[in-house]
Design a protein around this motif. Structure first.
Motif, PDB file in Angstrom:
ATOM      1  N   ILE A  33       0.889  -1.157   0.000  1.00  0.00           N
ATOM      2  CA  ILE A  33       0.000   0.000   0.000  1.00  0.00           C
ATOM      3  C   ILE A  33       0.928   1.207   0.000  1.00  0.00           C
ATOM      4  O   ILE A  33       1.533   1.543   1.017  1.00  0.00           O
ATOM      5  N   GLY A  34       1.101   1.791  -1.185  1.00  0.00           N
ATOM      6  CA  GLY A  34       2.065   2.867  -1.342  1.00  0.00           C
ATOM      7  C   GLY A  34       3.467   2.352  -1.037  1.00  0.00           C
ATOM      8  O   GLY A  34       3.787   1.203  -1.298  1.00  0.00           O
ATOM      9  N   ASN A  35       4.296   3.235  -0.480  1.00  0.00           N
ATOM     10  CA  ASN A  35       5.642   2.803  -0.074  1.00  0.00           C
ATOM     11  C   ASN A  35       5.796   2.872   1.446  1.00  0.00           C
ATOM     12  O   ASN A  35       6.908   2.935   1.961  1.00  0.00           O
ATOM     13  N   GLU A  36       4.663   2.842   2.150  1.00  0.00           N
ATOM     14  CA  GLU A  36       4.715   2.936   3.608  1.00  0.00           C
ATOM     15  C   GLU A  36       4.083   1.750   4.329  1.00  0.00           C
ATOM     16  O   GLU A  36       4.080   1.702   5.554  1.00  0.00           O
ATOM     17  N   GLU A  37       3.579   0.770   3.589  1.00  0.00           N
ATOM     18  CA  GLU A  37       2.951  -0.379   4.237  1.00  0.00           C
ATOM     19  C   GLU A  37       3.038  -1.593   3.329  1.00  0.00           C
ATOM     20  O   GLU A  37       2.819  -1.496   2.126  1.00  0.00           O
ATOM     21  N   VAL A  38       3.383  -2.734   3.905  1.00  0.00           N
ATOM     22  CA  VAL A  38       3.400  -3.990   3.163  1.00  0.00           C
ATOM     23  C   VAL A  38       2.859  -5.093   4.067  1.00  0.00           C
ATOM     24  O   VAL A  38       3.145  -5.131   5.257  1.00  0.00           O
ATOM     25  N   CYS A  39       2.019  -5.941   3.490  1.00  0.00           N
ATOM     26  CA  CYS A  39       1.491  -7.100   4.214  1.00  0.00           C
ATOM     27  C   CYS A  39       2.042  -8.353   3.542  1.00  0.00           C
ATOM     28  O   CYS A  39       2.059  -8.444   2.312  1.00  0.00           O
ATOM     29  N   ILE A  40       2.487  -9.299   4.359  1.00  0.00           N
ATOM     30  CA  ILE A  40       3.016 -10.559   3.852  1.00  0.00           C
ATOM     31  C   ILE A  40       2.189 -11.688   4.452  1.00  0.00           C
ATOM     32  O   ILE A  40       2.046 -11.768   5.672  1.00  0.00           O
ATOM     33  N   GLU A  41       1.672 -12.536   3.583  1.00  0.00           N
ATOM     34  CA  GLU A  41       0.922 -13.713   4.019  1.00  0.00           C
ATOM     35  C   GLU A  41       1.724 -14.959   3.654  1.00  0.00           C
ATOM     36  O   GLU A  41       2.483 -14.955   2.695  1.00  0.00           O
ATOM     37  N   ASN A  42       1.530 -16.011   4.412  1.00  0.00           N
ATOM     38  CA  ASN A  42       2.174 -17.309   4.183  1.00  0.00           C
ATOM     39  C   ASN A  42       3.685 -17.263   4.383  1.00  0.00           C
ATOM     40  O   ASN A  42       4.426 -17.877   3.630  1.00  0.00           O
ATOM     41  N   TYR A  43       4.144 -16.564   5.377  1.00  0.00           N
ATOM     42  CA  TYR A  43       5.572 -16.589   5.696  1.00  0.00           C
ATOM     43  C   TYR A  43       5.786 -17.640   6.778  1.00  0.00           C
ATOM     44  O   TYR A  43       4.849 -18.091   7.432  1.00  0.00           O
ATOM     45  N   THR A  83       5.279  -1.477   8.490  1.00  0.00           N
ATOM     46  CA  THR A  83       5.126  -0.069   8.125  1.00  0.00           C
ATOM     47  C   THR A  83       6.482   0.621   8.203  1.00  0.00           C
ATOM     48  O   THR A  83       7.419   0.118   8.806  1.00  0.00           O
ATOM     49  N   GLY A  84       6.570   1.788   7.602  1.00  0.00           N
ATOM     50  CA  GLY A  84       7.787   2.582   7.587  1.00  0.00           C
ATOM     51  C   GLY A  84       7.986   3.167   6.201  1.00  0.00           C
ATOM     52  O   GLY A  84       7.075   3.150   5.370  1.00  0.00           O
TER      53      GLY A  84
END
Length: 93
Positions: A33-43, A83-84
């Motif tokens: 989501i933009g360059n400030e949030e990433v979600c990772i599933e199945n790690y 986030t970051g």
């Protein structure tokens, strides 16, 4: 050779059943989501966690996120939100 045959079978099964690859193959799903949030599933696990680098192990590869002020907002057994100020994402062996 068996690994290739097994992989081919899984791909055919995925296509025939109309199921997503992440469900059948356990593939990681990465959503930005933009360059400030990433979600990772199945790690599988967190390997490294600093405010500039977060590395997680997925089924077949590692995922390395680089940036500034990185923070894992939450994580469960198979999903996390980071986030970051995200500069890059790499897939590593």
């Amino acid at each position: 050779m068996k690994d290739l045959e097994h992989r081919g079978f899984k791909e055919k099964l995925t296509t025939a059943a109309g199921m997503p690859k992440d469900v059948v193959q356990g593939a990681a799903v990465v959503t930005f989501i933009g360059n400030e949030e990433v979600c990772i599933e199945n790690y599988r696990r967190i390997i490294e966690y600093t405010d500039e680098i977060i590395r997680v192990q997925a089924k077949k590869r590692q995922i390395k996120i680089s940036g500034k002020q990185l923070k894992i907002e939450f994580y469960t057994n198979d999903e996390m939100k980071i986030t970051g100020k995200i500069d890059s994402l790499e897939y590593c062996k």
